[in-house]
Structure formats: structure tokens, C-alpha cells
Design a protein around this motif. Structure first.
Motif, PDB file in Angstrom:
ATOM      1  N   GLU A 171       0.808  -1.225   0.000  1.00 59.64           N
ATOM      2  CA  GLU A 171       0.000   0.000   0.000  1.00 59.64           C
ATOM      3  C   GLU A 171       0.839   1.273   0.000  1.00 59.64           C
ATOM      4  N   THR A 172       2.159   1.129  -0.121  1.00 57.76           N
ATOM      5  CA  THR A 172       3.031   2.307  -0.170  1.00 57.76           C
ATOM      6  C   THR A 172       2.755   3.100  -1.442  1.00 57.76           C
ATOM      7  N   ARG A 173       2.658   4.411  -1.309  1.00 59.26           N
ATOM      8  CA  ARG A 173       2.376   5.270  -2.458  1.00 59.26           C
ATOM      9  C   ARG A 173       3.626   6.051  -2.847  1.00 59.26           C
ATOM     10  N   ASP A 174       3.842   6.164  -4.145  1.00 61.56           N
ATOM     11  CA  ASP A 174       4.992   6.926  -4.622  1.00 61.56           C
ATOM     12  C   ASP A 174       4.682   8.418  -4.590  1.00 61.56           C
ATOM     13  N   GLN A 175       5.535   9.236  -5.157  1.00 58.80           N
ATOM     14  CA  GLN A 175       5.360  10.685  -5.090  1.00 58.80           C
ATOM     15  C   GLN A 175       4.105  11.161  -5.797  1.00 58.80           C
ATOM     16  N   LEU A 176       3.588  10.368  -6.727  1.00 53.84           N
ATOM     17  CA  LEU A 176       2.367  10.739  -7.444  1.00 53.84           C
ATOM     18  C   LEU A 176       1.130  10.058  -6.870  1.00 53.84           C
ATOM     19  N   GLY A 177       1.335   9.263  -5.821  1.00 53.01           N
ATOM     20  CA  GLY A 177       0.210   8.584  -5.190  1.00 53.01           C
ATOM     21  C   GLY A 177      -0.074   7.197  -5.715  1.00 53.01           C
ATOM     22  N   ASN A 178       0.809   6.670  -6.564  1.00 54.36           N
ATOM     23  CA  ASN A 178       0.604   5.336  -7.124  1.00 54.36           C
ATOM     24  C   ASN A 178       1.068   4.238  -6.170  1.00 54.36           C
ATOM     25  N   THR A 179       0.297   3.167  -6.102  1.00 54.87           N
ATOM     26  CA  THR A 179       0.733   1.946  -5.431  1.00 54.87           C
ATOM     27  C   THR A 179       1.253   0.968  -6.486  1.00 54.87           C
ATOM     28  N   ALA A 180       1.735  -0.177  -6.036  1.00 54.45           N
ATOM     29  CA  ALA A 180       2.177  -1.202  -6.992  1.00 54.45           C
ATOM     30  C   ALA A 180       1.028  -1.624  -7.896  1.00 54.45           C
ATOM     31  N   LEU A 181      -0.183  -1.723  -7.335  1.00 54.25           N
ATOM     32  CA  LEU A 181      -1.360  -2.081  -8.138  1.00 54.25           C
ATOM     33  C   LEU A 181      -1.650  -0.991  -9.168  1.00 54.25           C
ATOM     34  N   SER A 182      -1.561   0.265  -8.766  1.00 56.99           N
ATOM     35  CA  SER A 182      -1.769   1.368  -9.706  1.00 56.99           C
ATOM     36  C   SER A 182      -0.831   1.239 -10.907  1.00 56.99           C
ATOM     37  N   LEU A 183       0.439   0.940 -10.633  1.00 55.59           N
ATOM     38  CA  LEU A 183       1.433   0.867 -11.698  1.00 55.59           C
ATOM     39  C   LEU A 183       1.241  -0.377 -12.564  1.00 55.59           C
ATOM     40  N   ALA A 184       0.738  -1.462 -11.987  1.00 54.94           N
ATOM     41  CA  ALA A 184       0.435  -2.648 -12.786  1.00 54.94           C
ATOM     42  C   ALA A 184      -0.681  -2.336 -13.786  1.00 54.94           C
ATOM     43  N   VAL A 185      -1.678  -1.556 -13.357  1.00 50.30           N
ATOM     44  CA  VAL A 185      -2.753  -1.153 -14.263  1.00 50.30           C
ATOM     45  C   VAL A 185      -2.218  -0.168 -15.297  1.00 50.30           C
TER      46      VAL A 185
END
Length: 285
Positions: A171-185
Motif C-alpha cells: 500500500e506504499t504510495r509513490d510521489q504521485l500517489g501510485n501503489t504497486a497495483l496502480s502501476l500494474a494497471v
């Protein structure tokens, strides 16, 4: 010849005097050629006192460079990486962007935004054996952990291994608010996205790409006002919108079944479907 020079007392500490590390040059050559002779030269230099954690101007050690050269396929040997790990290369060494060698399994030099599918399970499994959960979750200067990059590259098996070894960055979010799941999508890797969903990844997340700038590209002669163009932050879309955009019908139903875990309503889901002109999908909801 190198062996003879070393036997006669030639120094392996060339970085302070020449600005170039003979060990790093040997590692780069061994990573490119992958021959017993080239890897043997690295071993020979280490036997004669080379600092295994010596780094270049960007903070990259030999282990960073070796992992960077690994392709992630079954035909790519791991002898060089195994040698450096046996010799206790520092797994916690960070480059100028705050990346460990584990990051380099997924993100390569000059290819920070590469989304092409890649699952480097061989090198990842070798690296994580000696890493603590905290080190697995080291974030780089962009807020990305190794799990973030695994999602962006669709590295399903590697992502599972990271989680099984204790990574807590689901559930860690990067500087833009993305999680690992966000980036997979974002990377359009449905198998990896489904795996992360099955591991309990939060669906109440957004997807955002890197900030862009308006106006002309950088150049010498531009209108004066263009020198002060402000970055335009990207529009963040919902996870559901990203899945609908990707035409992932099956995964959208998984998300709809978990609506109570997020702020999404059936009305908002329909609005997304109509806005994206997915009329047939809207009819099935």
C-alpha cells in the motif's frame, strides 16, 4: 597480463588516481560477455584487494552494474551476480537516485519508465535472500520500492516473492500517489494486477503518470514567458477507470464486488463507463 601485473604488486585501487575503477570496468565487461574468463578477472581483482563496494560517479557499485545487465530470461546466467554476492557485496548500497541493486532488476539505466513485461525472478531470488524486509522496501527518489517497479513491469512471480519475503509496501504510495497495483494497471499487466488484488491490495487508489510541462521543448531561443512555464500535474484516474480503459472486464467485476471497501458507488462506476464510451460494459453492470 593482468594477473602478472597484480603478482608484481600493481595496485587495484585506480579510482583515486585515474578517476576510473578497474573493478567496475571489469564488472561491466563481465556483465556484457558472461564468459568464465571475464568473470574470473573480477574474482582475481577482488583477491588482490579491490573494494567490492567501490562506486562510480552515480553511486553505482559492481552489483548495481551486474544486475542492470541481467535480462530476466532463463538463458541469462547469474554467475557474475552470484560471485559478487558470495564476496559480500553490499545489498544496501544506494546509487544517486536512492536505488539498491534490487531496483535495478526491474528498472534499467536510461529506462526509468520502461513498462515492457519482464519478470527477473532468478536475480530477484538471489538478491532477496540476504535482504531484510526494511531493505526490500527501500524507496528511491521517486518514492518507488522494488514492488512498485515489479508492478510497472508486470513481474508477477517476482512481486509474489517480494511479498512472501516480508515486503510491506503493497500500500506504499509513490510521489504521485501510485501503489504497486496502480502501476500494474498503468503498465497494462492484468496478471500482475489480479495477483496484487488477490493479495488484498487496496482498490481505493488512483493512477497518475509523471508530471509534464506545457509549451515548447527546451531550447535556446524561446519566448521569454516560456522560461517560466509551470509543470502541469497529471490528472489522476481511479483504479476502476484505469481497468475500464484497459478493457479488463473480468478485473472490473472483481473491483465492483469490493465496492464497499472504497468510496466508489455503482453510479460513479456507470459514469466512468459512459464517459469512456464503454456502453456495452455499462449495460452489464
Amino acid at each position: 597480463m593482468v594477473g602478472q601485473l597484480l603478482e608484481t604488486g600493481a595496485s587495484t585501487q585506480t579510482l583515486p588516481t585515474t578517476g576510473s575503477s578497474v573493478l567496475l570496468l571489469a564488472v561491466e565487461e563481465a556483465a556484457r560477455r558472461k564468459t568464465k574468463q571475464s568473470i574470473g578477472l573480477v574474482s582475481l581483482l577482488l583477491d588482490h584487494g579491490s573494494n567490492i563496494d567501490e562506486s562510480d560517479s552515480k553511486g553505482r557499485t559492481g552489483l548495481h552494474l551486474a544486475v542492470n545487465a541481467s535480462r530476466g530470461d532463463s538463458d541469462c546466467g547469474q554467475d557474475l551476480e552470484a560471485l559478487l554476492l558470495r564476496r559480500k557485496a553490499a545489498l544496501a548500497a544506494l546509487d544517486c537516485r536512492g536505488r539498491t541493486a534490487l531496483h535495478y532488476a526491474f528498472v534499467k539505466i536510461g529506462k526509468h519508465t520502461d513498462r515492457k513485461p519482464c519478470d527477473p525472478i532468478q536475480v530477484v531470488s538471489n538478491l532477496v535472500e540476504g535482504m531484510s524486509p526494511a531493505l526490500l522496501d527501500q524507496t528511491d527518489n521517486f518514492g518507488h520500492t522494488a514492488l512498485h517497479y515489479a508492478g510497472l513491469r508486470g513481474a508477477t512471480v517476482s512481486a509474489l516473492l517480494l511479498l512472501e519475503k516480508g515486503s510491506r509496501s503493497l500500500e506504499t504510495r509513490d510521489q504521485l500517489g501510485n501503489t504497486a497495483l496502480s502501476l500494474a494497471v498503468l503498465g497494462k499487466h492484468d496478471a500482475c494486477a489480479m495477483t496484487l488484488l488477490q493479495r488484498g491490495a487496496n482498490i481505493d487508489v488512483t493512477i497518475a503518470e509523471g508530471a509534464s510541462k506545457t509549451g515548447e521543448r527546451c531550447g535556446l531561443w524561446r519566448h521569454l514567458g516560456h522560461h517560466w512555464v509551470e509543470p502541469v500535474p497529471p490528472r489522476a484516474m481511479s483504479l476502476f477507470e484505469g481497468m475500464v480503459t484497459n478493457d479488463w472486464l473480468g478485473l472490473t467485476y472483481l473491483v465492483l464486488a469490493r465496492m464497499e471497501q472504497s468510496d466508489m458507488t455503482l453510479a460513479s462506476a456507470l459514469e466512468v463507463a459512459f464517459r469512456l464510451n464503454k456502453l456495452q460494459f455499462a449495460k452489464t453492470m
